[in-house]
Scaffold this motif. Structure first.
Motif, short mmCIF file in Angstrom:
data_model
loop_
_atom_site.label_atom_id
_atom_site.label_comp_id
_atom_site.label_asym_id
_atom_site.label_seq_id
_atom_site.Cartn_x
_atom_site.Cartn_y
_atom_site.Cartn_z
N GLY A 179 0.78 -1.23 0.00
CA GLY A 179 0.00 0.00 0.00
C GLY A 179 0.81 1.28 0.00
O GLY A 179 0.26 2.37 -0.10
N GLU A 180 2.13 1.19 0.11
CA GLU A 180 2.99 2.38 0.12
C GLU A 180 3.13 2.94 -1.30
O GLU A 180 2.97 2.22 -2.27
N GLN A 181 3.46 4.23 -1.39
CA GLN A 181 3.69 4.87 -2.69
C GLN A 181 4.88 4.22 -3.39
O GLN A 181 5.83 3.80 -2.74
N ILE A 182 4.79 4.16 -4.70
CA ILE A 182 5.86 3.58 -5.51
C ILE A 182 6.00 4.40 -6.78
O ILE A 182 5.00 4.87 -7.33
N THR A 183 7.21 4.61 -7.24
CA THR A 183 7.46 5.39 -8.45
C THR A 183 7.52 4.47 -9.65
O THR A 183 8.31 3.53 -9.70
N LEU A 184 6.67 4.77 -10.65
CA LEU A 184 6.61 3.97 -11.86
C LEU A 184 7.53 4.51 -12.95
O LEU A 184 7.82 3.82 -13.90
N SER A 185 7.96 5.76 -12.81
CA SER A 185 8.81 6.39 -13.82
C SER A 185 10.17 5.70 -13.88
O SER A 185 10.55 5.00 -12.94
N PRO A 186 10.91 5.92 -14.97
CA PRO A 186 12.25 5.33 -15.05
C PRO A 186 13.07 5.68 -13.81
O PRO A 186 13.02 6.81 -13.32
N GLY A 187 13.78 4.68 -13.29
CA GLY A 187 14.55 4.87 -12.07
C GLY A 187 13.76 4.52 -10.82
O GLY A 187 14.30 4.45 -9.73
N GLY A 188 12.47 4.29 -10.98
CA GLY A 188 11.63 3.92 -9.84
C GLY A 188 11.81 2.46 -9.49
O GLY A 188 12.52 1.71 -10.16
N ASP A 189 11.13 2.03 -8.44
CA ASP A 189 11.31 0.67 -7.94
C ASP A 189 10.08 -0.20 -8.19
O ASP A 189 9.83 -1.14 -7.47
N ALA A 190 9.30 0.13 -9.21
CA ALA A 190 8.06 -0.61 -9.46
C ALA A 190 8.23 -1.75 -10.43
O ALA A 190 9.01 -1.67 -11.38
N LEU A 191 7.50 -2.81 -10.18
CA LEU A 191 7.32 -3.89 -11.14
C LEU A 191 5.84 -3.89 -11.51
O LEU A 191 4.98 -3.76 -10.65
N ILE A 192 5.54 -4.02 -12.79
CA ILE A 192 4.17 -4.06 -13.26
C ILE A 192 3.95 -5.43 -13.86
O ILE A 192 4.60 -5.81 -14.83
N LEU A 193 3.07 -6.19 -13.24
CA LEU A 193 2.87 -7.59 -13.61
C LEU A 193 1.49 -7.77 -14.23
O LEU A 193 0.49 -7.37 -13.63
N ASP A 194 1.43 -8.32 -15.42
CA ASP A 194 0.16 -8.67 -16.04
C ASP A 194 -0.07 -10.15 -15.83
O ASP A 194 0.77 -10.97 -16.20
N SER A 195 -1.20 -10.49 -15.24
CA SER A 195 -1.53 -11.91 -15.08
C SER A 195 -2.66 -12.23 -16.05
O SER A 195 -3.61 -11.47 -16.19
N ARG A 196 -2.50 -13.35 -16.74
CA ARG A 196 -3.48 -13.77 -17.74
C ARG A 196 -3.88 -15.22 -17.47
O ARG A 196 -3.09 -16.01 -17.01
N SER A 197 -5.09 -15.52 -17.82
CA SER A 197 -5.58 -16.87 -17.69
C SER A 197 -5.17 -17.68 -18.91
O SER A 197 -5.05 -17.14 -20.01
N ASN A 198 -4.98 -18.97 -18.72
CA ASN A 198 -4.65 -19.83 -19.86
C ASN A 198 -5.89 -20.29 -20.60
O ASN A 198 -5.79 -20.91 -21.64
N ASP A 199 -7.08 -19.97 -20.07
CA ASP A 199 -8.29 -20.50 -20.70
C ASP A 199 -9.33 -19.43 -21.06
O ASP A 199 -10.51 -19.73 -21.18
N GLY A 200 -8.90 -18.19 -21.23
CA GLY A 200 -9.87 -17.18 -21.63
C GLY A 200 -9.25 -15.80 -21.73
O GLY A 200 -8.10 -15.59 -21.33
N PRO A 201 -10.01 -14.85 -22.27
CA PRO A 201 -9.49 -13.50 -22.46
C PRO A 201 -9.42 -12.72 -21.16
O PRO A 201 -9.97 -13.13 -20.14
#
Length: 136
Positions: free
Chosen positions: A80-102
């Motif tokens: 829940g803490e603030q995180i910087t998404l800009s270059p040099g920040g410490d964020a990871l952005i993870l996309d999770s997808r299902s194997n059986d649907g859109p």
């Protein structure tokens, strides 16, 4: 709104600007007001604030706030803490997808928050979570 996202060639992309955030602040000068509310038909820079891919078409929320154009921040989905998404920040952005649907779901986290949640005996994946995307 006609939107071109540089580096993205997806047809059927819709976009919106979070106007609640835009209207919720005051300005100190006329130039600052113009930056927050550009004229209709103008070409402007924006940053992607959120991407929704649950159902086609992909929907993107944009921000044109000056502070966001310089350093985009968000809240870590784990701590829940603030995180910087800009270059040099410490964020990871993870996309999770299902194997059986859109559709997909996006999780944004600090590197350390993700690494802590990977099984301790899986040291390779923990190390990769701390290193992925960083310049060597």
């Amino acid at each position: 709104m006609i939107v071109e996202i540089i580096g993205h060639k997806h047809a059927g992309l819709s976009a919106s600007i979070d106007m609640i955030q835009q209207f919720s602040r005051t300005t100190s000068s006329h130039d600052e007001l113009l930056a927050l509310f550009p004229p209709v038909g103008s070409q402007i820079d924006a940053v992607i604030e959120q991407i929704h891919r649950w159902h086609p078409p992909v929907s993107v929320r944009l921000s044109i706030r000056p502070a966001d154009l310089e350093a985009m921040t968000w809240h870590c989905d784990f701590c829940g803490e603030q995180i910087t998404l800009s270059p040099g920040g410490d964020a990871l952005i993870l996309d999770s997808r299902s194997n059986d649907g859109p559709g997909s779901h996006t999780v944004i986290s600090h590197r350390s928050c993700l690494a802590e949640r990977i099984r301790p005996e899986n040291t390779g994946e923990r190390a990769r979570a701390m290193k992925i995307g960083k310049m060597c």
